[in-house]
Write a protein that holds these residues in place. Structure first.
Motif, PDB file in Angstrom:
ATOM      1  N   UNK A  22       0.837  -1.201   0.000  1.00  0.00           N
ATOM      2  CA  UNK A  22       0.000   0.000   0.000  1.00  0.00           C
ATOM      3  C   UNK A  22       0.871   1.250   0.000  1.00  0.00           C
ATOM      4  N   UNK A  23       1.918   1.244   0.812  1.00  0.00           N
ATOM      5  CA  UNK A  23       2.844   2.390   0.843  1.00  0.00           C
ATOM      6  C   UNK A  23       3.489   2.631  -0.506  1.00  0.00           C
ATOM      7  N   UNK A  24       3.883   1.563  -1.170  1.00  0.00           N
ATOM      8  CA  UNK A  24       4.486   1.689  -2.500  1.00  0.00           C
ATOM      9  C   UNK A  24       3.485   2.241  -3.508  1.00  0.00           C
ATOM     10  N   UNK A  25       2.238   1.799  -3.424  1.00  0.00           N
ATOM     11  CA  UNK A  25       1.201   2.281  -4.341  1.00  0.00           C
ATOM     12  C   UNK A  25       0.911   3.761  -4.101  1.00  0.00           C
ATOM     13  N   UNK A  26       0.848   4.166  -2.843  1.00  0.00           N
ATOM     14  CA  UNK A  26       0.603   5.574  -2.526  1.00  0.00           C
ATOM     15  C   UNK A  26       1.764   6.431  -3.014  1.00  0.00           C
ATOM     16  N   UNK A  27       2.994   5.965  -2.777  1.00  0.00           N
ATOM     17  CA  UNK A  27       4.170   6.699  -3.256  1.00  0.00           C
ATOM     18  C   UNK A  27       4.163   6.855  -4.765  1.00  0.00           C
ATOM     19  N   UNK A  28       3.816   5.800  -5.472  1.00  0.00           N
ATOM     20  CA  UNK A  28       3.767   5.863  -6.930  1.00  0.00           C
ATOM     21  C   UNK A  28       2.676   6.820  -7.393  1.00  0.00           C
TER      22      UNK A  28
ATOM     23  N   UNK B  11       6.058  17.157  -2.983  1.00  0.00           N
ATOM     24  CA  UNK B  11       7.304  16.597  -2.481  1.00  0.00           C
ATOM     25  C   UNK B  11       8.297  17.674  -2.068  1.00  0.00           C
ATOM     26  N   UNK B  12       8.129  18.886  -2.582  1.00  0.00           N
ATOM     27  CA  UNK B  12       9.013  19.986  -2.216  1.00  0.00           C
ATOM     28  C   UNK B  12       8.633  20.658  -0.914  1.00  0.00           C
ATOM     29  N   UNK B  13       7.486  20.340  -0.375  1.00  0.00           N
ATOM     30  CA  UNK B  13       7.010  20.931   0.875  1.00  0.00           C
ATOM     31  C   UNK B  13       7.436  20.046   2.039  1.00  0.00           C
ATOM     32  N   UNK B  14       7.980  20.639   3.121  1.00  0.00           N
ATOM     33  CA  UNK B  14       8.344  19.823   4.291  1.00  0.00           C
ATOM     34  C   UNK B  14       7.123  19.102   4.868  1.00  0.00           C
ATOM     35  N   UNK B  15       7.360  17.932   5.434  1.00  0.00           N
ATOM     36  CA  UNK B  15       6.282  17.093   5.947  1.00  0.00           C
ATOM     37  C   UNK B  15       5.394  17.783   6.956  1.00  0.00           C
TER      38      UNK B  15
END
Length: 76
Positions: free
Chosen positions: A46-52, A64-68
């Motif tokens: 699931x983590x891999x799918x969300x990342x993709x 992705x350029x914004x801090x967490x």
């Protein structure tokens, strides 16, 4: 945000089976014959799918350029 739906015709027998044993009903409906994955493997996938999905998004660079911590604040 959107929703996708698929409608399928099921018999009365299948509907009754879905109510009594939903796991077996969905496994047969989607053709799953193998043993279910363990929880850690499912979460990893699931983590891999969300990342993709995030990387494929048109807003990926901005996200992705914004801090967490800032992303969490903006989401709230």
């Amino acid at each position: 945000m959107g929703m996708h739906a698929k409608f399928r015709h099921v018999s009365v027998t299948q509907l009754k089976a879905a109510k009594t044993e939903p796991v077996n009903f969905y496994r047969s409906l989607y053709g799953l014959t193998s043993k279910p994955l363990d929880r850690s493997t499912m979460l990893q996938n699931l983590g891999e799918q969300i990342g993709a999905a995030i990387k494929a998004s048109p807003l990926a660079k901005e996200f992705l350029g914004t801090p967490g911590a800032q992303r969490v604040v903006e989401a709230m």
